[in-house]
Enzyme design. Structure first.
Site, PDB file in Angstrom:
ATOM      1  N   ALA A 292       0.867  -1.176   0.000  1.00 44.52           N
ATOM      2  CA  ALA A 292       0.000   0.000   0.000  1.00 44.52           C
ATOM      3  C   ALA A 292       0.904   1.226   0.000  1.00 44.52           C
ATOM      4  O   ALA A 292       2.107   1.116   0.268  1.00 44.52           O
ATOM      5  CB  ALA A 292      -0.864  -0.006   1.264  1.00 44.52           C
TER       6      ALA A 292
ATOM      7  N   GLU B  36       4.478  -5.731   7.283  1.00 47.10           N
ATOM      8  CA  GLU B  36       3.655  -4.709   7.937  1.00 47.10           C
ATOM      9  C   GLU B  36       4.047  -4.477   9.397  1.00 47.10           C
ATOM     10  O   GLU B  36       3.952  -3.361   9.905  1.00 47.10           O
ATOM     11  CB  GLU B  36       2.173  -5.114   7.873  1.00 47.10           C
ATOM     12  CG  GLU B  36       1.505  -4.885   6.517  1.00 47.10           C
ATOM     13  CD  GLU B  36       1.654  -6.050   5.568  1.00 47.10           C
ATOM     14  OE1 GLU B  36       0.957  -6.074   4.534  1.00 47.10           O
ATOM     15  OE2 GLU B  36       2.483  -6.948   5.833  1.00 47.10           O
TER      16      GLU B  36
ATOM     17  N   GLU C 241      -0.565  -9.354  -0.964  1.00 52.15           N
ATOM     18  CA  GLU C 241      -1.995  -9.668  -0.770  1.00 52.15           C
ATOM     19  C   GLU C 241      -2.732  -9.687  -2.112  1.00 52.15           C
ATOM     20  O   GLU C 241      -3.572 -10.558  -2.357  1.00 52.15           O
ATOM     21  CB  GLU C 241      -2.601  -8.664   0.215  1.00 52.15           C
ATOM     22  CG  GLU C 241      -2.088  -8.860   1.641  1.00 52.15           C
ATOM     23  CD  GLU C 241      -2.458  -7.726   2.566  1.00 52.15           C
ATOM     24  OE1 GLU C 241      -3.197  -7.985   3.537  1.00 52.15           O
ATOM     25  OE2 GLU C 241      -2.025  -6.581   2.320  1.00 52.15           O
TER      26      GLU C 241
ATOM     27  N   GLY D 281       0.585  -5.149   0.759  1.00 53.38           N
ATOM     28  CA  GLY D 281      -0.578  -5.162  -0.150  1.00 53.38           C
ATOM     29  C   GLY D 281      -0.245  -5.764  -1.501  1.00 53.38           C
ATOM     30  O   GLY D 281      -1.118  -6.333  -2.174  1.00 53.38           O
TER      31      GLY D 281
HETATM   32  N1  T1G Z   1       4.612   3.438  -0.111  1.00 50.78           N
HETATM   33  C1  T1G Z   1       5.067   4.686  -0.409  1.00 50.78           C
HETATM   34  N2  T1G Z   1       6.368   4.987  -0.717  1.00 50.78           N
HETATM   35  C2  T1G Z   1       7.215   3.970  -0.706  1.00 50.78           C
HETATM   36  C3  T1G Z   1       6.821   2.634  -0.401  1.00 50.78           C
HETATM   37  C4  T1G Z   1       5.448   2.393  -0.095  1.00 50.78           C
HETATM   38  N3  T1G Z   1       4.985   1.167   0.183  1.00 50.78           N
HETATM   39  N4  T1G Z   1       7.918   1.849  -0.462  1.00 50.78           N
HETATM   40  C5  T1G Z   1       8.949   2.660  -0.813  1.00 50.78           C
HETATM   41  N5  T1G Z   1       8.535   3.919  -0.954  1.00 50.78           N
HETATM   42  C6  T1G Z   1       9.348   5.087  -1.368  1.00 50.78           C
HETATM   43  C7  T1G Z   1      10.417   5.434  -0.328  1.00 50.78           C
HETATM   44  O1  T1G Z   1       9.917   6.289   0.650  1.00 50.78           O
HETATM   45  C8  T1G Z   1      11.472   6.115  -1.201  1.00 50.78           C
HETATM   46  O2  T1G Z   1      11.049   7.431  -1.434  1.00 50.78           O
HETATM   47  C9  T1G Z   1      11.371   5.348  -2.513  1.00 50.78           C
HETATM   48  O3  T1G Z   1      10.076   4.720  -2.518  1.00 50.78           O
HETATM   49  C10 T1G Z   1      12.404   4.261  -2.667  1.00 50.78           C
HETATM   50  O4  T1G Z   1      12.349   3.448  -1.496  1.00 50.78           O
HETATM   51  C11 T1G Z   1      -2.454  -3.144   2.654  1.00 50.78           C
HETATM   52  C12 T1G Z   1      -1.227  -1.901   4.830  1.00 50.78           C
HETATM   53  C13 T1G Z   1      10.401  -1.817  -1.604  1.00 50.78           C
HETATM   54  C14 T1G Z   1      12.279  -2.901  -0.451  1.00 50.78           C
HETATM   55  O5  T1G Z   1       6.486  -2.117   4.008  1.00 50.78           O
HETATM   56  O6  T1G Z   1      10.664  -1.965   2.069  1.00 50.78           O
HETATM   57  O7  T1G Z   1       0.888  -2.826   2.249  1.00 50.78           O
HETATM   58  O8  T1G Z   1      12.890   8.604  -0.282  1.00 50.78           O
HETATM   59  O9  T1G Z   1      14.682   3.937  -0.690  1.00 50.78           O
HETATM   60  O10 T1G Z   1      16.028   0.573  -0.933  1.00 50.78           O
HETATM   61  O11 T1G Z   1      -1.910  -4.780   4.165  1.00 50.78           O
HETATM   62  O12 T1G Z   1      11.179   0.612  -0.142  1.00 50.78           O
HETATM   63  O13 T1G Z   1      12.973   8.267  -2.747  1.00 50.78           O
HETATM   64  O14 T1G Z   1      11.264   9.845  -1.753  1.00 50.78           O
HETATM   65  O15 T1G Z   1      13.295   2.082   0.344  1.00 50.78           O
HETATM   66  O16 T1G Z   1      15.139   0.033  -3.251  1.00 50.78           O
HETATM   67  C15 T1G Z   1       4.023  -2.752   3.098  1.00 50.78           C
HETATM   68  C16 T1G Z   1       8.161  -0.739   2.111  1.00 50.78           C
HETATM   69  C17 T1G Z   1       3.242  -1.485   3.166  1.00 50.78           C
HETATM   70  C18 T1G Z   1       7.526  -2.044   1.879  1.00 50.78           C
HETATM   71  C19 T1G Z   1      12.671  -0.886  -1.914  1.00 50.78           C
HETATM   72  N6  T1G Z   1       5.197  -2.549   2.286  1.00 50.78           N
HETATM   73  N7  T1G Z   1       9.238  -0.464   1.163  1.00 50.78           N
HETATM   74  O17 T1G Z   1      13.820  -0.542  -1.203  1.00 50.78           O
HETATM   75  O18 T1G Z   1      14.147   1.875  -2.016  1.00 50.78           O
HETATM   76  S1  T1G Z   1       1.866  -1.661   4.266  1.00 50.78           S
HETATM   77  C20 T1G Z   1       6.355  -2.231   2.829  1.00 50.78           C
HETATM   78  C21 T1G Z   1      10.420  -1.104   1.262  1.00 50.78           C
HETATM   79  C22 T1G Z   1       0.723  -2.548   3.383  1.00 50.78           C
HETATM   80  C23 T1G Z   1      -1.366  -3.842   3.356  1.00 50.78           C
HETATM   81  C24 T1G Z   1      -0.472  -2.982   4.173  1.00 50.78           C
HETATM   82  C25 T1G Z   1      11.499  -0.660   0.314  1.00 50.78           C
HETATM   83  C26 T1G Z   1      11.661  -1.585  -0.904  1.00 50.78           C
HETATM   84  P1  T1G Z   1      12.099   8.586  -1.536  1.00 50.78           P
HETATM   85  P2  T1G Z   1      13.690   2.859  -0.853  1.00 50.78           P
HETATM   86  P3  T1G Z   1      14.891   0.474  -1.899  1.00 50.78           P
END
Ligand code: T1G
Length: 709
Positions: free
Chosen positions: A63, A129, A109, A106
């Site tokens: 998400a 999460e 999911e 997400g």
């Molecule tokens: N949403 C918004 N922005 C995100 C994002 C996300 N999910 N993931 C990364 N970014 C932005 C981050 O802030 C950065 O921005 C840029 O992308 C590059 O990220 C419904 C509720 C995928 C392994 O927890 O673990 O789904 O600083 O520097 O090292 O049940 O990003 O450049 O402006 O980290 O290559 C669950 C979170 C969400 C994954 C890539 N998902 N992301 O790593 O790049 S909750 C996560 C990561 C959810 C559901 C629930 C990592 C990555 P900026 P980065 P990276």
């Protein structure tokens, strides 16, 4: 058609490509785009099957956390993926999810709502999460156990660990590994299943297990959660939701999950951990650093000092594929250092985390030596020698004569003046502090210390090498103790004062670990070595203000030779497995010191312990911000949660202060100032200003960033 979705056809297969760089997050408009593309493909009679794939470097990384950040303040507006999940699962044409890069939260999911999942070998899948203080809220806790079974679903949701595609295949999370061209392989696969009966994940109840075995799995999961994520609520809630999956029909389970997810999202823990998610990514945006500053390419590193830090830094480099020259002054020192490196790798091999061949390959990338041969070819030199200004200035005088012109010269000092070290060279702009934390091959934090001479390319290189080493590089100013240790000094001081006034070390440590600190301050002191802090204090005695109270109990302990774990006795005594236990000898020493100081010992509450130890940190953090030695309060939060064991679920000391309310913190500090004097407790002017204006450190940061833009 949506801006986030592109559709093309491949011989009867509709390919829906999600395009929302950089990580294809399910931001507003993306689920809707996929939904309408899927509906159109269903109506298209030339289409026999569908493939959903991510554009760019990854599948869907979850998400949109920015959207979650807003929803945390108003959970009723949390993103709802249910309509899309239903649309996918109820499609009467098979939907194949083609996964590369990451399928997280997400994204996973959505993939599990699909009828088939195929992945390229380098793909990573997971439900991280819990790292955000929330639970999977898009039916993940209902579909995951149906695919991988209850115990594995619990492990993935509690640990948040990511699984490689090969393990995902073995677990039943994906159906096929695709070597080579993922899209072509996925389309071929889609065609091969086009006419087959569609099986919906929600109907696959076979792996939901029996009640009694599940009870054991839930109990084990809750125990695992309290062990690996103490105090955190989300992992326990995730288990509750998975339990609902085993006890309720699918849609009732989903309803229960949504209730729990909303509760989690509204929790202070979620807000704190989402704050840290963006704070960790925000540290790379350094005010004052030219955006086009090009980092030097680091292909080879020279390290001076094969001690604990030098060895750990060498491991971090070779783990990132960078060969190392590791120099020390004696063969003994080299042998000891290398033995520690080898032991660390052997432990990792025994635990199945590192294949033997990888260990051998990495060890072979560490070239040890007694001279500077080859140091004229390296791109970065990291000095990790004895913590003495004289030694470091001598070394920098030597290496700058050898190093090539564009070689970056870094020091791993944890307390010494970077400018004083840089000024012995003719190229101080190439000098930077790279303050690693022990064990350097494990700890994620690197304080990047920028002195007055540093050049933009040198600073950009430091940030880049931190990222390459999979570290979080936080840029800090060159004040005594930089940021982390500078806040640690008053923290340790208050802890020792509390012991002189009536508490005992184990009470202070218990209050701090109950607060959420990974370790109590006295246990940390024993781990680092009582002699280390004693020596740092001796080196800075000249900075002490005469007449200002200083802790004495630490000196008394040092004088007994109880130097901590290295002597199996410090504030605690240690058995041969380094298990700590209470030692009444220390109680006697503490009471004797109180008597020596003429202090009448009194009852001390855990509340006072936490307030004095944590508020003094916050106050010092505020001074660091107003003096400009840290750019953002959020940077300080990242430093303390990734380097000093401050609980991530509290968001870091500055975020924590905002949750308590700066007015309350300021008032309490003002009371301590009255009791203990201004030299120790004068409130930082910034704290006073923010408290009196009803503001926060978070607001301070937004202002800083709006000016920096
Ligand atoms: N949403 C918004 N922005 C995100 C994002 C996300 N999910 N993931 C990364 N970014 C932005 C981050 O802030 C950065 O921005 C840029 O992308 C590059 O990220 C419904 C509720 C995928 C392994 O927890 O673990 O789904 O600083 O520097 O090292 O049940 O990003 O450049 O402006 O980290 O290559 C669950 C979170 C969400 C994954 C890539 N998902 N992301 O790593 O790049 S909750 C996560 C990561 C959810 C559901 C629930 C990592 C990555 P900026 P980065 P990276």
């Amino acid at each position: 058609m949506s801006e986030f979705v592109v559709v093309h056809h491949d011989n009867g297969v509709a390919v829906i490509t999600v395009q929302n760089p950089p990580v294809n997050a399910l931001s507003p408009g993306v689920p809707e785009g996929i939904f309408s593309a899927l509906s159109a493909a269903e109506r298209d009679t030339s289409v026999r099957a569908l493939v959903i794939i991510g554009g760019g470097k990854t599948f869907i990384a979850g998400a949109d956390i920015k959207e979650l950040e807003a929803a945390a303040r108003d959970p009723e507006n949390a993103p709802d993926l249910h309509p899309l999940l239903l649309r996918v699962e109820d499609s009467f044409k098979p939907v194949v999810m083609a996964i590369h890069g990451t399928a997280l939260g997400g994204g996973l999911e959505l993939a599990m709502a699909g009828h088939y999942r195929v992945a390229s070998p380098d793909a990573l899948l997971g439900a991280p999460e819990a790292n955000l203080g929330i639970i999977p809220g898009a039916e993940g806790t209902q579909r995951l156990p149906r695919l991988v079974g209850v115990p594995v679903a619990i492990d993935l949701c509690v640990s948040g660990r990511l699984v490689k595609a090969s393990e995902a295949l073995a677990l039943g999370l994906i159906d096929r590994l695709i070597e080579g061209d993922l899209l072509k392989g996925a389309c071929d696969f889609a065609r091969s299943v086009a006419d087959q009966m569609i099986s919906k994940t929600r109907d696959r109840n076979g792996r939901l297990g029996e009640a009694d075995e599940n009870q054991k799995a839930f109990a084990a999961g809750r125990e695992q959660a309290s062990k690996i994520r103490p105090h955190q609520t989300a992992p326990l809630f995730a288990i509750d939701a998975i339990e609902a999956a085993t006890a309720l029909p699918f849609y009732e389970g989903c309803k229960r999950e949504r209730e729990i997810a909303k509760q989690c999202l509204a929790s202070p823990q979620a807000q704190a951990m989402i704050h840290l998610f963006f704070a960790e990514r925000g540290v790379a945006k350094v005010p004052g650093l030219a955006k086009d500053a090009q980092p030097y390419l680091i292909k080879k590193v020279g390290i001076i000092g094969a001690g604990t830090m030098g060895g750990g830094i060498a491991m971090a480099c070779v783990n990132a594929g960078i060969p190392v020259l590791l120099k020390d002054t004696s063969q003994d020192a080299i042998d000891r250092g290398l033995a520690t490196v080898r032991k660390n790798y052997e432990r990792s091999v025994q635990r199945g985390r590192t294949p033997q061949v990888v260990m051998d390959q990495r060890m072979s990338m560490i070239h040890t030596q007694l001279d500077y041969a080859g140091f004229d070819e390296v791109d970065l030199i990291i000095e990790a020698a004895f913590e003495s200004m004289e030694v470091k200035r001598q070394l920098f005088g030597d290496i700058e004569k050898i190093a090539k012109p564009d070689c970056v010269l870094a020091t791993n000092t944890s307390t010494l003046d970077i400018d004083a070290i840089a000024s012995v060279t003719s190229r101080p702009e190439m000098v930077v502090g790279l303050h690693f934390f022990s064990p350097a091959n494990v700890m994620r934090l690197v304080e990047i210390v920028r002195g007055i001479y540093i050049g933009d390319r040198t600073l950009a290189t430091a940030l880049a090498i931190a990222k390459t080493l999979k570290k979080i590089g936080v840029v800090v100013g060159n004040c005594r103790g930089f940021v982390g240790n500078r806040m640690m000094f008053p923290y340790m001081r208050e802890a020792q004062f509390l012991v002189e006034e009536g508490a005992f070390p184990e009470q202070v440590d218990r209050a701090l670990t109950n607060f959420g600190m990974a370790m109590g301050i006295f246990a940390v002191d024993d781990l680092g070595g009582i002699d280390l802090l004693y020596r740092v204090r001796q080196e800075s005695r000249h900075l002490d203000k005469p007449g200002v109270r200083k802790p004495v109990v630490h000196d008394r302990l040092y004088e007994t030779g109880r130097w901590g774990q290295k002597r199996s006795a410090g504030w605690y005594k240690y058995d041969d497995k380094m298990k700590a236990s209470l030692d009444l000898v220390v109680h006697e020493l503490v009471e004797k010191t109180s008597a020596e100081l003429g202090i009448k010992r009194r009852e001390i509450t855990d509340e006072e312990i936490v307030e004095r130890c944590i508020y003094v940190m916050v106050n010092e953090g505020a001074k660091i911000l107003e003096e400009g030695y840290a750019s953002r309060a959020a940077d300080i939060d990242v430093i303390y949660t990734t380097g000093y064991g401050f609980p991530a679920w509290r968001g870091g000391p500055m975020w924590y202060a905002d949750t308590i309310g700066l007015k309350k913190i300021y008032d309490r500090i003002s009371e301590f100032e009255k009791r203990f004097g201004s030299d120790l407790w004068a409130p930082a002017p910034l704290l006073k200003q923010l408290a009196e204006s009803g503001s926060t450190f978070a607001a301070f940061d937004s202002k800083v960033m709006s000016i920096a833009k």
